[in-house]
Motif scaffolding. Structure first.
Motif, PDB file in Angstrom:
ATOM      1  N   UNK A  74       0.792  -1.010   0.081  1.00  0.00           N
ATOM      2  CA  UNK A  74       0.219  -0.452   0.536  1.00  0.00           C
ATOM      3  C   UNK A  74       0.811   1.398  -0.171  1.00  0.00           C
ATOM      4  N   UNK A  75       1.825   0.805  -0.157  1.00  0.00           N
ATOM      5  CA  UNK A  75       3.087   2.580  -0.151  1.00  0.00           C
ATOM      6  C   UNK A  75       4.168   2.060  -1.449  1.00  0.00           C
ATOM      7  N   UNK A  76       4.636   3.636  -1.261  1.00  0.00           N
ATOM      8  CA  UNK A  76       5.817   3.951  -2.371  1.00  0.00           C
ATOM      9  C   UNK A  76       7.099   4.525  -1.398  1.00  0.00           C
ATOM     10  N   UNK A  77       7.641   3.494  -1.874  1.00  0.00           N
ATOM     11  CA  UNK A  77       9.301   4.118  -0.780  1.00  0.00           C
ATOM     12  C   UNK A  77      10.090   4.508  -1.983  1.00  0.00           C
ATOM     13  N   UNK A  78      10.655   5.698  -0.980  1.00  0.00           N
ATOM     14  CA  UNK A  78      11.682   5.948  -2.200  1.00  0.00           C
ATOM     15  C   UNK A  78      12.675   5.949  -0.187  1.00  0.00           C
ATOM     16  N   UNK A  79      14.369   6.107  -1.465  1.00  0.00           N
ATOM     17  CA  UNK A  79      15.732   6.466  -0.541  1.00  0.00           C
ATOM     18  C   UNK A  79      16.773   6.911  -1.230  1.00  0.00           C
ATOM     19  N   UNK A 112      10.851   1.492  -4.562  1.00  0.00           N
ATOM     20  CA  UNK A 112       9.688   1.640  -5.963  1.00  0.00           C
ATOM     21  C   UNK A 112      10.536   2.918  -6.459  1.00  0.00           C
ATOM     22  N   UNK A 113      11.574   4.018  -6.105  1.00  0.00           N
ATOM     23  CA  UNK A 113      12.965   4.451  -6.212  1.00  0.00           C
ATOM     24  C   UNK A 113      14.047   5.102  -5.805  1.00  0.00           C
ATOM     25  N   UNK A 114      15.293   5.189  -6.355  1.00  0.00           N
ATOM     26  CA  UNK A 114      16.567   5.216  -5.972  1.00  0.00           C
ATOM     27  C   UNK A 114      16.668   6.658  -6.075  1.00  0.00           C
ATOM     28  N   UNK A 115      17.371   7.674  -5.217  1.00  0.00           N
ATOM     29  CA  UNK A 115      18.057   9.251  -5.928  1.00  0.00           C
ATOM     30  C   UNK A 115      19.682   8.509  -5.457  1.00  0.00           C
ATOM     31  N   UNK A 116      20.506   9.429  -6.061  1.00  0.00           N
ATOM     32  CA  UNK A 116      21.693   9.469  -5.993  1.00  0.00           C
ATOM     33  C   UNK A 116      21.525  11.434  -4.763  1.00  0.00           C
ATOM     34  N   UNK A 117      22.086  11.199  -3.469  1.00  0.00           N
ATOM     35  CA  UNK A 117      21.716  12.194  -2.480  1.00  0.00           C
ATOM     36  C   UNK A 117      22.701  13.684  -3.075  1.00  0.00           C
ATOM     37  N   UNK A 118      23.393  13.887  -3.668  1.00  0.00           N
ATOM     38  CA  UNK A 118      24.594  14.519  -3.464  1.00  0.00           C
ATOM     39  C   UNK A 118      25.090  14.233  -4.594  1.00  0.00           C
ATOM     40  N   UNK A 119      25.582  15.267  -5.662  1.00  0.00           N
ATOM     41  CA  UNK A 119      26.123  14.936  -6.951  1.00  0.00           C
ATOM     42  C   UNK A 119      27.935  14.683  -6.556  1.00  0.00           C
ATOM     43  N   UNK A 120      28.171  13.775  -6.744  1.00  0.00           N
ATOM     44  CA  UNK A 120      29.811  13.028  -6.512  1.00  0.00           C
ATOM     45  C   UNK A 120      31.242  13.826  -6.842  1.00  0.00           C
TER      46      UNK A 120
END
Length: 305
Positions: A74-79, A112-120
């Protein structure tokens, strides 16, 4: 809750995301109440990061709601991943290791979604592409995005990464709106706003990348909130005036201002207060007029050319 497609994906998401960076300010019972209230209100998109609380935020989230297959459905998870102590790291090894840790803490088999947090600064996009391919093939991540990246950084990734970049999480609020102001002050000598991000707003719109504004109530870089702040008397008077016209709180209007932009953004909320959460979610049902939007923009000290 009104939904929008996330970037070019088929994933339909609520127009607001529930940020979980501060969830450890609640006890287990409070966290459960907060998360379940959000879901009951249709705000089932939860934003995490592996550095929030050193992982404690993800652990408390899953423990509080008793994560299981039924709850997860029932949820959408992004980290997010990529921030380490004293450095940023987009290496293949770190991305894969980070995702395994995130999944373990959230007690789920996939994000559901993975983000790259801050530019390397040392990013090797070929390694990012390999990591994304591995995560997609294994079923551990379904969609991919970035955070705090400018157009050329995204283009560099896209040269190698085959998956669509569905989201870019960027700081944006009524008082931190340079990405909007720079697009207004075009071809102006001594412009009130300088283009420091490569027209990232227009770039994301052109490429169907959903902008996720973070810290939608903050001014500066975590200096404080502008609502009710004596530093912003004209802005608060105008927001209160518009709020009264709609019969809602100033909190609702601050989010409605972002949602009024045709880029179809998805603000990331940071509150852990249930009543404030509900006020934020009411913004999904409000469409400010053009006049109201510009009145608030100018009341924040932004000058039209």
């Amino acid at each position: 809750m009104r939904t929008i497609p996330l970037g070019q994906s088929s994933l339909q998401v609520p127009v607001v995301a529930v940020g979980c960076m501060r969830i450890t300010s609640l006890d287990k019972a409070g966290a459960e109440r907060f998360v379940r209230t959000a879901m009951e209100e249709g705000a089932n998109f939860f934003d995490h990061a592996d550095i929030y609380g050193g992982g404690a935020c993800e652990e408390l989230f899953s423990d509080a709601i008793g994560m299981n297959a039924s709850v997860r459905e029932g949820m959408i998870l992004q980290s997010k991943c990529g921030i380490r102590k004293g450095m940023f790291d987009f290496s293949k090894e770190h991305i894969l290791t980070s995702v395994d840790g995130i999944l373990k803490r959230l007690k789920t088999e996939y994000l559901d979604v993975l983000l790259l947090h801050r530019p390397d600064a040392l990013v090797e996009p070929e390694e990012v592409a390999e990591a994304f391919d591995t995560l997609e093939r294994s079923g551990k991540v379904r969609h991919f995005g970035v955070s705090n990246q400018n157009p050329m950084q995204i283009q560099l990734l896209r040269k190698f990464v085959k998956q669509p970049i569905v989201a870019n999480q960027l700081q944006l609020s009524i008082t931190n709106a340079t990405m909007i102001s720079s697009g207004i002050n075009v071809n102006m000598e001594n412009a009130a706003a300088v283009n420091r991000d490569g027209s990232v707003l227009d770039f994301c719109r052109l490429n169907d990348i959903t902008i996720q504004p973070w810290s939608p109530f903050q001014y500066g870089f975590f200096e404080g909130v502008f609502l009710g702040n004596e530093k912003f008397p004209e802005l608060n008077r105008k927001i209160d005036e518009v709020a009264a016209a709609y019969g809602v709180t100033n909190t609702t209007i601050a989010i409605a201002w972002l949602l009024r932009h045709p880029a179809r953004m998805q603000p990331v909320l940071g509150t852990m207060n249930v009543d404030r959460l509900r006020d934020c979610l009411k913004a999904a049902d409000i469409t400010l007029t053009r006049e109201q939007w510009y009145d608030i923009y100018r009341a924040a000290g932004n000058v039209l050319p």
